[in-house]
Design a protein around this motif. Structure first.
Motif, PDB file in Angstrom:
ATOM      1  N   ARG A  54       1.177  -0.899   0.319  1.00 26.89           N
ATOM      2  CA  ARG A  54       0.427  -0.273  -0.165  1.00 26.89           C
ATOM      3  C   ARG A  54       0.541   1.365   0.266  1.00 26.89           C
ATOM      4  O   ARG A  54       2.181   1.081   0.522  1.00 26.89           O
ATOM      5  CB  ARG A  54      -1.060   0.289   1.194  1.00 26.89           C
ATOM      6  N   ASN A  56       1.187   5.858   0.978  1.00 27.20           N
ATOM      7  CA  ASN A  56       0.065   7.059   0.994  1.00 27.20           C
ATOM      8  C   ASN A  56       1.673   7.945   0.651  1.00 27.20           C
ATOM      9  O   ASN A  56       2.655   7.999   1.309  1.00 27.20           O
ATOM     10  CB  ASN A  56      -0.043   6.956   2.177  1.00 27.20           C
ATOM     11  N   LYS A 100      -3.510   9.236  -3.145  1.00 25.67           N
ATOM     12  CA  LYS A 100      -3.937   8.055  -2.965  1.00 25.67           C
ATOM     13  C   LYS A 100      -3.962   7.659  -4.560  1.00 25.67           C
ATOM     14  O   LYS A 100      -4.981   7.160  -5.144  1.00 25.67           O
ATOM     15  CB  LYS A 100      -4.990   7.754  -2.410  1.00 25.67           C
ATOM     16  N   GLY A 105      -3.750   2.097  -2.504  1.00 22.28           N
ATOM     17  CA  GLY A 105      -3.890   3.780  -1.919  1.00 22.28           C
ATOM     18  C   GLY A 105      -4.617   3.464  -0.361  1.00 22.28           C
ATOM     19  O   GLY A 105      -5.651   3.454  -0.444  1.00 22.28           O
ATOM     20  N   ASP A 197      -7.970   3.527   2.506  1.00 25.61           N
ATOM     21  CA  ASP A 197      -7.952   3.437   1.503  1.00 25.61           C
ATOM     22  C   ASP A 197      -9.012   3.267   0.666  1.00 25.61           C
ATOM     23  O   ASP A 197      -9.869   3.735   0.311  1.00 25.61           O
ATOM     24  CB  ASP A 197      -7.708   1.789   1.844  1.00 25.61           C
ATOM     25  N   ASN A 198      -7.714   3.303  -0.448  1.00 25.43           N
ATOM     26  CA  ASN A 198      -8.192   4.054  -1.843  1.00 25.43           C
ATOM     27  C   ASN A 198      -9.050   2.391  -3.056  1.00 25.43           C
ATOM     28  O   ASN A 198      -7.990   2.077  -2.754  1.00 25.43           O
ATOM     29  CB  ASN A 198      -8.038   5.238  -3.091  1.00 25.43           C
TER      30      ASN A 198
END
Length: 252
Positions: A54, A56, A100, A105, A197-198
């Protein structure tokens, strides 16, 4: 764009208020152009501790990278809105952006800005979170906990980030601030907030600009953060001129 009395009252009692369409179509289009430039230039830094899974991406500060963003706090509607919420004189102390990417993201964990800034009255400082792209639950829009700005929330280092802090709280009262691009959320320094989260197919960028009532700024705040006094320097043309210049450059 003046805030309604209901929006001001919501900020003072719940610690936040949402303002749809705060920026017009040309203004948000120019900001989207700037955000795309930051991404293409590789200016964002991934602050995640697990970047293989992930990401950011954060860019801080923004003003050296964008004359448009540097001019934005001087727009009369920004100074008017912020002054109505936290009182004059208003200073800008910080600007930043989070990007993101789709699907991977990562959101930013729950925290309060006052855990960083330590203002003696959390209602005398506000963030202005700008939805550069549409913000919704699927792509991890901003979420806040209303009415919690005076809660004592201990913060510790966030293991998901290389430098952020976070807090633990009951999320059952959280409100997702879903906004179309150009909408804004104002939330005071004591308001717990986070992003999700995206999980969508599209990238999402948000910009956060932080303001303080100058009379409540501490000596530590003076030393750590760059200050720009806005109440004395409103310029109705400066931001508009940067919007026109950004759009013209993009259109050749």
């Amino acid at each position: 764009m003046s805030l309604s009395q209901a929006q001001v009252d919501q900020f003072l009692t719940e610690g936040y208020t949402s303002v749809p369409h705060f920026f017009n179509k040309d203004e948000i289009a120019a900001m989207q152009i700037e955000a795309a430039r930051w991404i293409d230039a590789g200016l964002f830094r991934d602050v995640s501790t697990d970047p293989e899974v992930r990401q950011n991406y954060q860019l801080i500060p923004l003003y050296p990278r964008s004359s448009l963003i540097k001019a934005l706090p001087f727009a009369p509607k920004v100074i008017d809105a912020v002054g109505n919420l936290i009182g004059h004189p208003v200073i800008k102390i910080l600007d930043q952006s989070f990007y993101k990417p789709p699907h991977s993201g990562m959101g930013t964990s729950w925290h309060t800005d006052n855990a960083y800034f330590k203002l003696r009255d959390p209602l005398r400082g506000t963030a202005m979170w700008i939805a550069i792209h549409d913000g919704n639950v699927a792509n991890g829009t901003l979420k806040v906990v209303p009415g919690a700005f005076n809660d004592d929330l201990p913060h510790t280092r966030d293991p998901a980030s290389d430098h952020h802090i976070h807090t633990q709280l009951d999320e059952s009262r959280a409100v997702h601030c879903e906004l179309e691009a150009g909408g804004v959320v104002f939330f005071c320094f004591g308001t717990p907030h986070a992003t999700g989260d995206n999980r969508s197919d599209e990238a999402r960028v948000g910009v956060g600009i932080h303001f303080v009532n100058r009379d409540y700024a501490s000596a530590e705040l003076d030393q750590r953060w760059r200050q720009t006094i806005l109440s004395e320097e409103s310029d109705g043309e400066r931001f508009a001129a940067e919007v026109r210049a950004t759009l013209a450059q993009e259109n050749g």
